[in-house]
Scaffold this active site. Structure first.
Site, PDB file in Angstrom:
ATOM      1  N   GLY A 191       0.790  -1.236   0.000  1.00  0.00           N
ATOM      2  CA  GLY A 191       0.000   0.000   0.000  1.00  0.00           C
ATOM      3  C   GLY A 191       0.821   1.284   0.000  1.00  0.00           C
ATOM      4  O   GLY A 191       0.334   2.327   0.427  1.00  0.00           O
ATOM      5  N   SER A 192       2.046   1.239  -0.542  1.00  0.00           N
ATOM      6  CA  SER A 192       2.812   2.498  -0.589  1.00  0.00           C
ATOM      7  C   SER A 192       2.151   3.492  -1.554  1.00  0.00           C
ATOM      8  O   SER A 192       2.194   4.701  -1.307  1.00  0.00           O
ATOM      9  CB  SER A 192       4.276   2.245  -0.962  1.00  0.00           C
ATOM     10  OG  SER A 192       4.394   1.831  -2.291  1.00  0.00           O
ATOM     11  N   ASN A 193       1.539   3.011  -2.602  1.00  0.00           N
ATOM     12  CA  ASN A 193       0.839   3.935  -3.513  1.00  0.00           C
ATOM     13  C   ASN A 193      -0.436   4.473  -2.868  1.00  0.00           C
ATOM     14  O   ASN A 193      -0.772   5.649  -3.036  1.00  0.00           O
ATOM     15  CB  ASN A 193       0.530   3.254  -4.847  1.00  0.00           C
ATOM     16  CG  ASN A 193       1.743   3.255  -5.759  1.00  0.00           C
ATOM     17  OD1 ASN A 193       2.091   4.269  -6.352  1.00  0.00           O
ATOM     18  ND2 ASN A 193       2.409   2.108  -5.843  1.00  0.00           N
ATOM     19  N   LYS A 230     -16.862 -14.906  -9.023  1.00  0.00           N
ATOM     20  CA  LYS A 230     -16.251 -13.573  -9.143  1.00  0.00           C
ATOM     21  C   LYS A 230     -17.330 -12.501  -9.239  1.00  0.00           C
ATOM     22  O   LYS A 230     -17.180 -11.388  -8.752  1.00  0.00           O
ATOM     23  CB  LYS A 230     -15.348 -13.556 -10.385  1.00  0.00           C
ATOM     24  CG  LYS A 230     -14.673 -12.241 -10.636  1.00  0.00           C
ATOM     25  CD  LYS A 230     -13.184 -12.382 -10.728  1.00  0.00           C
ATOM     26  CE  LYS A 230     -12.532 -11.065 -11.043  1.00  0.00           C
ATOM     27  NZ  LYS A 230     -11.309 -11.181 -11.795  1.00  0.00           N
ATOM     28  N   MET A 234      -3.850  -6.950  -7.307  1.00  0.00           N
ATOM     29  CA  MET A 234      -3.279  -7.994  -8.161  1.00  0.00           C
ATOM     30  C   MET A 234      -4.352  -8.983  -8.643  1.00  0.00           C
ATOM     31  O   MET A 234      -4.229 -10.193  -8.486  1.00  0.00           O
ATOM     32  CB  MET A 234      -2.163  -8.722  -7.408  1.00  0.00           C
ATOM     33  CG  MET A 234      -1.102  -7.783  -6.869  1.00  0.00           C
ATOM     34  SD  MET A 234      -0.426  -6.618  -8.091  1.00  0.00           S
ATOM     35  CE  MET A 234       0.813  -7.648  -8.834  1.00  0.00           C
ATOM     36  N   ARG A 235      -5.395  -8.430  -9.223  1.00  0.00           N
ATOM     37  CA  ARG A 235      -6.496  -9.267  -9.698  1.00  0.00           C
ATOM     38  C   ARG A 235      -7.138  -8.562 -10.898  1.00  0.00           C
ATOM     39  O   ARG A 235      -7.284  -7.332 -10.876  1.00  0.00           O
ATOM     40  CB  ARG A 235      -7.522  -9.393  -8.570  1.00  0.00           C
ATOM     41  CG  ARG A 235      -8.570 -10.417  -8.771  1.00  0.00           C
ATOM     42  CD  ARG A 235      -9.469 -10.498  -7.552  1.00  0.00           C
ATOM     43  NE  ARG A 235      -8.842 -11.080  -6.370  1.00  0.00           N
ATOM     44  CZ  ARG A 235      -8.550 -12.372  -6.221  1.00  0.00           C
ATOM     45  NH1 ARG A 235      -8.834 -13.231  -7.156  1.00  0.00           N
ATOM     46  NH2 ARG A 235      -7.971 -12.805  -5.114  1.00  0.00           N
ATOM     47  N   ASN A 294      -5.227   2.248 -13.514  1.00  0.00           N
ATOM     48  CA  ASN A 294      -4.257   1.343 -12.886  1.00  0.00           C
ATOM     49  C   ASN A 294      -2.849   1.886 -13.060  1.00  0.00           C
ATOM     50  O   ASN A 294      -2.580   2.619 -14.016  1.00  0.00           O
ATOM     51  CB  ASN A 294      -4.347  -0.030 -13.573  1.00  0.00           C
ATOM     52  CG  ASN A 294      -3.395  -1.055 -12.973  1.00  0.00           C
ATOM     53  OD1 ASN A 294      -3.248  -1.136 -11.749  1.00  0.00           O
ATOM     54  ND2 ASN A 294      -2.739  -1.830 -13.819  1.00  0.00           N
ATOM     55  N   HIS A 347       1.155   0.511 -13.345  1.00  0.00           N
ATOM     56  CA  HIS A 347       1.920  -0.721 -13.603  1.00  0.00           C
ATOM     57  C   HIS A 347       3.402  -0.373 -13.703  1.00  0.00           C
ATOM     58  O   HIS A 347       3.770   0.593 -14.383  1.00  0.00           O
ATOM     59  CB  HIS A 347       1.417  -1.367 -14.904  1.00  0.00           C
ATOM     60  CG  HIS A 347       2.079  -2.667 -15.189  1.00  0.00           C
ATOM     61  ND1 HIS A 347       1.739  -3.831 -14.531  1.00  0.00           N
ATOM     62  CD2 HIS A 347       3.099  -2.988 -16.026  1.00  0.00           C
ATOM     63  CE1 HIS A 347       2.516  -4.814 -14.964  1.00  0.00           C
ATOM     64  NE2 HIS A 347       3.349  -4.331 -15.869  1.00  0.00           N
TER      65      HIS A 347
HETATM   66  C1  GAR Z   1       3.345  -1.121  -7.455  1.00  0.00           C
HETATM   67  O1  GAR Z   1       4.685  -1.065  -7.876  1.00  0.00           O
HETATM   68  C2  GAR Z   1       2.422  -1.231  -8.645  1.00  0.00           C
HETATM   69  O2  GAR Z   1       2.895  -0.565  -9.787  1.00  0.00           O
HETATM   70  C3  GAR Z   1       2.384  -2.726  -8.858  1.00  0.00           C
HETATM   71  O3  GAR Z   1       2.334  -3.269  -7.569  1.00  0.00           O
HETATM   72  C4  GAR Z   1       3.075  -2.418  -6.691  1.00  0.00           C
HETATM   73  C5  GAR Z   1       2.241  -2.189  -5.447  1.00  0.00           C
HETATM   74  O4  GAR Z   1       3.002  -1.551  -4.462  1.00  0.00           O
HETATM   75  N1  GAR Z   1       1.253  -3.114  -9.659  1.00  0.00           N
HETATM   76  C6  GAR Z   1       1.262  -4.114 -10.514  1.00  0.00           C
HETATM   77  O5  GAR Z   1       2.230  -4.834 -10.707  1.00  0.00           O
HETATM   78  C7  GAR Z   1      -0.035  -4.297 -11.270  1.00  0.00           C
HETATM   79  N2  GAR Z   1       0.113  -5.203 -12.370  1.00  0.00           N
HETATM   80  P1  GAR Z   1       2.297  -0.872  -3.223  1.00  0.00           P
HETATM   81  O6  GAR Z   1       1.345  -1.909  -2.607  1.00  0.00           O
HETATM   82  O7  GAR Z   1       3.427  -0.535  -2.293  1.00  0.00           O
HETATM   83  O8  GAR Z   1       1.552   0.347  -3.721  1.00  0.00           O
END
Ligand code: GAR
Length: 193
Positions: free
Chosen positions: A14-16, A67, A92-93, A109, A111
């Site tokens: 969850g850093s984002n 789902k 991640m789904r 999203n 990526h």
């Molecule tokens: C992030 O780097 C994001 O870009 C990636 O997961 C990480 C989540 O980090 N997303 C994917 O790979 C989606 N296909 P976070 O939980 O620290 O935000």
């Protein structure tokens, strides 16, 4: 005019989510963060949401018969919290038809690669293993595919000779934490003005 309302979806650290929360606190991102949705009931992001007083919904797919019923439960939460936009941040789904139809054109999203290169899981590891000299971050609209929707913003990151995978991940995440709030602001205001 009422501020747009967002829900952040996350499955892990969850850093984002935290970067989005802080941008709202700093008023560089003008919206209401109404809800955190996670599909992993033990995800670290839940602690962050609790600390920030963000309401959250933890929905485990295994508790539902399909789902569709899983996404219908999430949809009910989104409606209760009057959510306008879904912001995927390490969720991640794949998003299924129930949410895609309800939030058509309103799901974005982030990526950690320059799409269309390295879609799917472990994009940073994929780029590292491939030996490319440049990778990056992509923000895109979500469609039914895996990281295939229309691209909104990208930023490149150089992979220098001596960097290891962990350092590359840190470099990419620093960029994500700047680029995502900034891009969310642009997207939600251009359609809600
Ligand atoms: C992030 O780097 C994001 O870009 C990636 O997961 C990480 C989540 O980090 N997303 C994917 O790979 C989606 N296909 P976070 O939980 O620290 O935000």
């Amino acid at each position: 005019m009422a501020k747009p309302t967002i829900a952040v979806f996350a499955s892990g650290t969850g850093s984002n989510y935290q970067a989005i929360f802080e941008a709202i606190e700093n008023k560089t991102l003008i919206c209401d963060l109404a809800l955190l949705v996670t599909d992993q009931p033990s995800a670290k992001v839940i602690k962050k949401a609790e600390g920030n007083n963000t309401p959250y919904a933890a929905c485990n797919l295994n508790d539902y018969t399909s789902k569709n019923t899983f996404e219908s439960a999430i949809l009910e939460q989104l409606r209760i919290h009057k959510v306008d936009w879904i912001i995927l941040a390490g969720y991640m789904r794949l998003i299924g038809p129930t949410l895609l139809q309800a939030y058509e054109g309103k799901i974005i999203n982030i990526h950690p690669s320059l799409l269309p290169a390295f879609p799917g899981l472990d994009a940073i590891g994929q780029a590292f293993q491939a030996g490319v000299k440049v990778t990056g971050v992509t923000i895109h609209y979500v469609d039914e595919g895996m990281d295939t929707g229309k691209i909104i913003a990208q930023e490149a990151v150089k992979i220098s000779e001596n960097i290891n995978e962990q350092q590359l991940q840190e470099k990419i995440q620093l960029i994500e934490h700047e680029l995502y709030p900034k891009t969310i602001q642009q997207v939600i205001t251009s359609l809600t003005d």
